[in-house]
Design a protein around this motif. Sequence first.
Motif, PDB file in Angstrom:
ATOM      1  N   PRO A  84       0.811  -1.222   0.000  1.00  0.00           N
ATOM      2  CA  PRO A  84       0.000   0.000   0.000  1.00  0.00           C
ATOM      3  C   PRO A  84       0.850   1.281   0.000  1.00  0.00           C
ATOM      4  O   PRO A  84       2.032   1.240   0.352  1.00  0.00           O
ATOM      5  CB  PRO A  84      -0.785  -0.092   1.310  1.00  0.00           C
ATOM      6  N   VAL A  85       0.202   2.378  -0.358  1.00  0.00           N
ATOM      7  CA  VAL A  85       0.878   3.681  -0.381  1.00  0.00           C
ATOM      8  C   VAL A  85       1.517   3.976   0.978  1.00  0.00           C
ATOM      9  O   VAL A  85       1.017   3.514   2.009  1.00  0.00           O
ATOM     10  CB  VAL A  85      -0.141   4.787  -0.760  1.00  0.00           C
ATOM     11  N   SER A  86       2.605   4.732   0.955  1.00  0.00           N
ATOM     12  CA  SER A  86       3.410   5.072   2.137  1.00  0.00           C
ATOM     13  C   SER A  86       4.275   3.921   2.595  1.00  0.00           C
ATOM     14  O   SER A  86       4.547   3.794   3.780  1.00  0.00           O
ATOM     15  CB  SER A  86       2.558   5.467   3.345  1.00  0.00           C
ATOM     16  N   SER A  87       4.669   3.077   1.678  1.00  0.00           N
ATOM     17  CA  SER A  87       5.536   1.967   2.077  1.00  0.00           C
ATOM     18  C   SER A  87       6.976   2.225   1.658  1.00  0.00           C
ATOM     19  O   SER A  87       7.238   2.910   0.676  1.00  0.00           O
ATOM     20  CB  SER A  87       5.087   0.671   1.403  1.00  0.00           C
ATOM     21  N   THR A  88       7.864   1.642   2.458  1.00  0.00           N
ATOM     22  CA  THR A  88       9.263   1.598   2.065  1.00  0.00           C
ATOM     23  C   THR A  88       9.528   0.187   1.556  1.00  0.00           C
ATOM     24  O   THR A  88       9.199  -0.784   2.227  1.00  0.00           O
ATOM     25  CB  THR A  88      10.175   1.878   3.268  1.00  0.00           C
ATOM     26  N   ILE A  89      10.102   0.116   0.363  1.00  0.00           N
ATOM     27  CA  ILE A  89      10.456  -1.186  -0.197  1.00  0.00           C
ATOM     28  C   ILE A  89      11.968  -1.256  -0.242  1.00  0.00           C
ATOM     29  O   ILE A  89      12.624  -0.380  -0.809  1.00  0.00           O
ATOM     30  CB  ILE A  89       9.888  -1.353  -1.630  1.00  0.00           C
ATOM     31  N   MET A  90      12.505  -2.278   0.381  1.00  0.00           N
ATOM     32  CA  MET A  90      13.961  -2.398   0.386  1.00  0.00           C
ATOM     33  C   MET A  90      14.363  -3.671  -0.347  1.00  0.00           C
ATOM     34  O   MET A  90      13.745  -4.717  -0.163  1.00  0.00           O
ATOM     35  CB  MET A  90      14.437  -2.465   1.838  1.00  0.00           C
ATOM     36  N   GLU A 134       0.914   1.534 -12.324  1.00  0.00           N
ATOM     37  CA  GLU A 134      -0.218   0.812 -11.725  1.00  0.00           C
ATOM     38  C   GLU A 134      -1.002   1.670 -10.752  1.00  0.00           C
ATOM     39  O   GLU A 134      -2.211   1.589 -10.666  1.00  0.00           O
ATOM     40  CB  GLU A 134       0.286  -0.438 -11.003  1.00  0.00           C
ATOM     41  N   LYS A 135      -0.267   2.481  -9.974  1.00  0.00           N
ATOM     42  CA  LYS A 135      -0.946   3.302  -8.966  1.00  0.00           C
ATOM     43  C   LYS A 135      -1.284   4.687  -9.510  1.00  0.00           C
ATOM     44  O   LYS A 135      -1.741   5.538  -8.755  1.00  0.00           O
ATOM     45  CB  LYS A 135      -0.068   3.438  -7.716  1.00  0.00           C
ATOM     46  N   LYS A 136      -0.976   4.898 -10.784  1.00  0.00           N
ATOM     47  CA  LYS A 136      -1.222   6.187 -11.446  1.00  0.00           C
ATOM     48  C   LYS A 136      -0.672   7.355 -10.621  1.00  0.00           C
ATOM     49  O   LYS A 136      -1.395   8.285 -10.257  1.00  0.00           O
ATOM     50  CB  LYS A 136      -2.713   6.374 -11.711  1.00  0.00           C
ATOM     51  N   LEU A 137       0.611   7.257 -10.305  1.00  0.00           N
ATOM     52  CA  LEU A 137       1.221   8.281  -9.450  1.00  0.00           C
ATOM     53  C   LEU A 137       2.072   9.237 -10.270  1.00  0.00           C
ATOM     54  O   LEU A 137       2.529   8.914 -11.359  1.00  0.00           O
ATOM     55  CB  LEU A 137       2.117   7.597  -8.409  1.00  0.00           C
ATOM     56  N   ASN A 138       2.277  10.377  -9.686  1.00  0.00           N
ATOM     57  CA  ASN A 138       3.228  11.318 -10.234  1.00  0.00           C
ATOM     58  C   ASN A 138       4.621  10.736  -9.956  1.00  0.00           C
ATOM     59  O   ASN A 138       4.911  10.371  -8.813  1.00  0.00           O
ATOM     60  CB  ASN A 138       3.023  12.631  -9.456  1.00  0.00           C
ATOM     61  N   PRO A 139       5.483  10.631 -10.982  1.00  0.00           N
ATOM     62  CA  PRO A 139       6.797  10.017 -10.761  1.00  0.00           C
ATOM     63  C   PRO A 139       7.546  10.621  -9.573  1.00  0.00           C
ATOM     64  O   PRO A 139       8.275   9.927  -8.856  1.00  0.00           O
ATOM     65  CB  PRO A 139       7.537  10.272 -12.059  1.00  0.00           C
ATOM     66  N   ALA A 140       7.343  11.917  -9.341  1.00  0.00           N
ATOM     67  CA  ALA A 140       8.075  12.562  -8.250  1.00  0.00           C
ATOM     68  C   ALA A 140       7.615  12.073  -6.874  1.00  0.00           C
ATOM     69  O   ALA A 140       8.267  12.331  -5.864  1.00  0.00           O
ATOM     70  CB  ALA A 140       7.909  14.075  -8.358  1.00  0.00           C
ATOM     71  N   ASP A 141       6.504  11.355  -6.823  1.00  0.00           N
ATOM     72  CA  ASP A 141       6.036  10.815  -5.536  1.00  0.00           C
ATOM     73  C   ASP A 141       6.820   9.583  -5.097  1.00  0.00           C
ATOM     74  O   ASP A 141       6.611   9.049  -4.023  1.00  0.00           O
ATOM     75  CB  ASP A 141       4.556  10.410  -5.645  1.00  0.00           C
ATOM     76  N   ILE A 142       7.670   9.097  -5.998  1.00  0.00           N
ATOM     77  CA  ILE A 142       8.473   7.927  -5.663  1.00  0.00           C
ATOM     78  C   ILE A 142       9.891   8.412  -5.370  1.00  0.00           C
ATOM     79  O   ILE A 142      10.528   9.014  -6.233  1.00  0.00           O
ATOM     80  CB  ILE A 142       8.561   6.943  -6.855  1.00  0.00           C
ATOM     81  N   GLY A 178      11.878   8.696 -14.195  1.00  0.00           N
ATOM     82  CA  GLY A 178      11.347   9.947 -13.674  1.00  0.00           C
ATOM     83  C   GLY A 178      11.183  10.000 -12.162  1.00  0.00           C
ATOM     84  O   GLY A 178      10.656  10.970 -11.622  1.00  0.00           O
ATOM     85  N   ALA A 179      11.640   8.977 -11.453  1.00  0.00           N
ATOM     86  CA  ALA A 179      11.478   8.977  -9.995  1.00  0.00           C
ATOM     87  C   ALA A 179      12.448   9.977  -9.359  1.00  0.00           C
ATOM     88  O   ALA A 179      13.453  10.356  -9.958  1.00  0.00           O
ATOM     89  CB  ALA A 179      11.726   7.585  -9.442  1.00  0.00           C
ATOM     90  N   GLN A 180      12.114  10.369  -8.136  1.00  0.00           N
ATOM     91  CA  GLN A 180      12.941  11.352  -7.432  1.00  0.00           C
ATOM     92  C   GLN A 180      14.128  10.631  -6.776  1.00  0.00           C
ATOM     93  O   GLN A 180      13.932   9.730  -5.955  1.00  0.00           O
ATOM     94  CB  GLN A 180      12.070  11.985  -6.351  1.00  0.00           C
ATOM     95  N   PHE A 181      15.329  11.031  -7.169  1.00  0.00           N
ATOM     96  CA  PHE A 181      16.515  10.387  -6.589  1.00  0.00           C
ATOM     97  C   PHE A 181      17.043  11.242  -5.448  1.00  0.00           C
ATOM     98  O   PHE A 181      17.147  12.446  -5.571  1.00  0.00           O
ATOM     99  CB  PHE A 181      17.588  10.242  -7.674  1.00  0.00           C
ATOM    100  N   TYR A 182      17.343  10.587  -4.325  1.00  0.00           N
ATOM    101  CA  TYR A 182      17.925  11.344  -3.219  1.00  0.00           C
ATOM    102  C   TYR A 182      19.287  10.750  -2.838  1.00  0.00           C
ATOM    103  O   TYR A 182      19.409   9.553  -2.604  1.00  0.00           O
ATOM    104  CB  TYR A 182      17.006  11.344  -1.993  1.00  0.00           C
ATOM    105  N   VAL A 219       9.679  13.602   5.033  1.00  0.00           N
ATOM    106  CA  VAL A 219       9.494  15.053   4.953  1.00  0.00           C
ATOM    107  C   VAL A 219       8.822  15.451   3.638  1.00  0.00           C
ATOM    108  O   VAL A 219       7.962  16.321   3.603  1.00  0.00           O
ATOM    109  CB  VAL A 219      10.863  15.779   5.098  1.00  0.00           C
ATOM    110  N   HIS A 220       9.199  14.782   2.565  1.00  0.00           N
ATOM    111  CA  HIS A 220       8.628  15.126   1.258  1.00  0.00           C
ATOM    112  C   HIS A 220       7.335  14.388   0.964  1.00  0.00           C
ATOM    113  O   HIS A 220       6.850  14.406  -0.156  1.00  0.00           O
ATOM    114  CB  HIS A 220       9.659  14.895   0.151  1.00  0.00           C
ATOM    115  N   ARG A 221       6.820  13.713   1.968  1.00  0.00           N
ATOM    116  CA  ARG A 221       5.557  12.970   1.828  1.00  0.00           C
ATOM    117  C   ARG A 221       5.545  12.061   0.599  1.00  0.00           C
ATOM    118  O   ARG A 221       4.564  12.008  -0.163  1.00  0.00           O
ATOM    119  CB  ARG A 221       4.376  13.933   1.735  1.00  0.00           C
ATOM    120  N   ALA A 222       6.645  11.361   0.418  1.00  0.00           N
ATOM    121  CA  ALA A 222       6.723  10.453  -0.736  1.00  0.00           C
ATOM    122  C   ALA A 222       5.690   9.348  -0.572  1.00  0.00           C
ATOM    123  O   ALA A 222       5.405   8.908   0.540  1.00  0.00           O
ATOM    124  CB  ALA A 222       8.119   9.855  -0.823  1.00  0.00           C
TER     125      ALA A 222
END
Length: 441
Positions: free
Chosen positions: A97-103, A126-134, A158-162, A182-185
């Motif tokens: 589900p949304v708000s998960s960390t996958i390692m 699949e989740k129709k998300l904005n790439p920056a949300d990942i 297009g995902a957000q790299f940190y 903090v960024h509510r990914a």
Amino acid sequence: MFDSIAARFTTLFERIKGSSHLSQNQVDSVIEEINDALLSADVPQEVVKAFLHEVTPELKGQKVLKSVKPGEQIVSHVYKKLVSFLGGDSTVIGIPPVSSTIMVMGLQGAGKTTTIGKLARLIIQEKKLNPADIVVGSVDFYRPAAIDQLEIVAKQVGAQFYRAQATDALMAAKEIKAHAVVHRAKYLLLDTAGRLHTDQDLLKELQDITSDIAPERKILILDAMMGQESLNVARTFYTAVGFDGAILTKMDSHTRSGAAFAFYYSLKLPIYYVGVGEKAEDLTSFIPARMAQRMLGMGDVQSLLERADREIKENEKARLEKSLMAGRMTLQDFADQIAMVGRLGSMTQLMQYMPGLSGKVSEQDLKKGEIEIRRFRAIIDSMTLKEKQNKINLDLSRKKRIAAGAGVKVADIDILLDRFEKTQQFVKLFKKFGNIPGFKL
Ligand SMILES: Nc1nc2c(ncn2[C@@H]2O[C@H](COP(=O)(O)OP(=O)(O)OP(=O)(O)O)[C@@H](O)[C@H]2O)c(=O)[nH]1
Ligand SMILES: [Mg+2]
């Protein structure tokens, strides 16, 4: 992918399928063949033994059924057993589900970093998300440039790299997690370091990270080319760190099915996906029934259709359908059609899905077909818009110009035009008779 085993099973079953009676000797030789076929697919001996232990009484004790030939019954028993040994038919939820960390975790070169890119792409779709949300981040300080590699992979989808400031794996993991919070990914995908062998330092590092940031989903990335060796790898990671399931990579290469059997047999945990290539889109669901069908040479049409649905853009499909219905087709439509096929994968990849064809069409023929398709595309790409729309007749001087632009001979253009002409005739027929059975865009 399972050419060797599929071919063996196909020959075996073709031999017995029609028989109205099978002697005990014949059943024994079938069992022996299954044993050999599984071992040659690199299924660990321990698993083959368990498989035969379960399936033998069923094969030997089968009742004579009037409506079903004994050979068919055997195929059906073996098929069902293969499915149950690969995970049964329970539904696996690939994306948490949304708000998960996958390692991810796994040995060096297993495909962790590549798979993160594939997962990010799939989640976005699949989740129709904005790439920056990942958010994706790496704690791989073991291999130089590993983190840069992830940055490139993230950019592609297009995902957000940190990039963490810390240079210690645990500290970096905390920092990346804090950034995501903090960024509510919507999702955080965490890449970790690999080693050539499961070594204590690595396992300790993974233990520390998992107990600190408590990822909602831990995935073991297993290189399917390792075959039965993966049994030990999976057990070691499971005992030391623990995980929820696996993704098997490199199932496109001359992989045998050993890793999938080994994994499910030893841990009874789900295989979420399989990697079938190096590109971001090369990730498909793992469905035991489909894998069993492919092992038995029954093809996997369902997977192909799903892939087609995902890869072929709706509007493109609609436009082509419209031009088909109108009974006219331009060279541009033809090129689009070729491009659609191209996006589904290489011919070799496509052949694996065709029932009864896997292993029957020579590698050479496939290569020839692929070269021809590439040549056609180059030719059409070298045309002007008007030429593509069939508004201008292609005389010799135009053909020469196009040939030079595409790096082909004029004769190649004639082959293309001939092929196009035939397709057009088909389109006209299509219009005349409406929906031709078995023909679907
Ligand atoms: N053919 C194929 N190649 C793959 C697949 N997945 C990964 N690869 C390739 O395997 C190689 C290793 O992949 P990485 O993603 O760098 O592996 P890793 O586990 O991150 O490796 P380390 O960071 O060194 O531990 C790369 O060349 C990938 O392109 C797959 O499903 N099929
Ligand atoms: Mg890596």
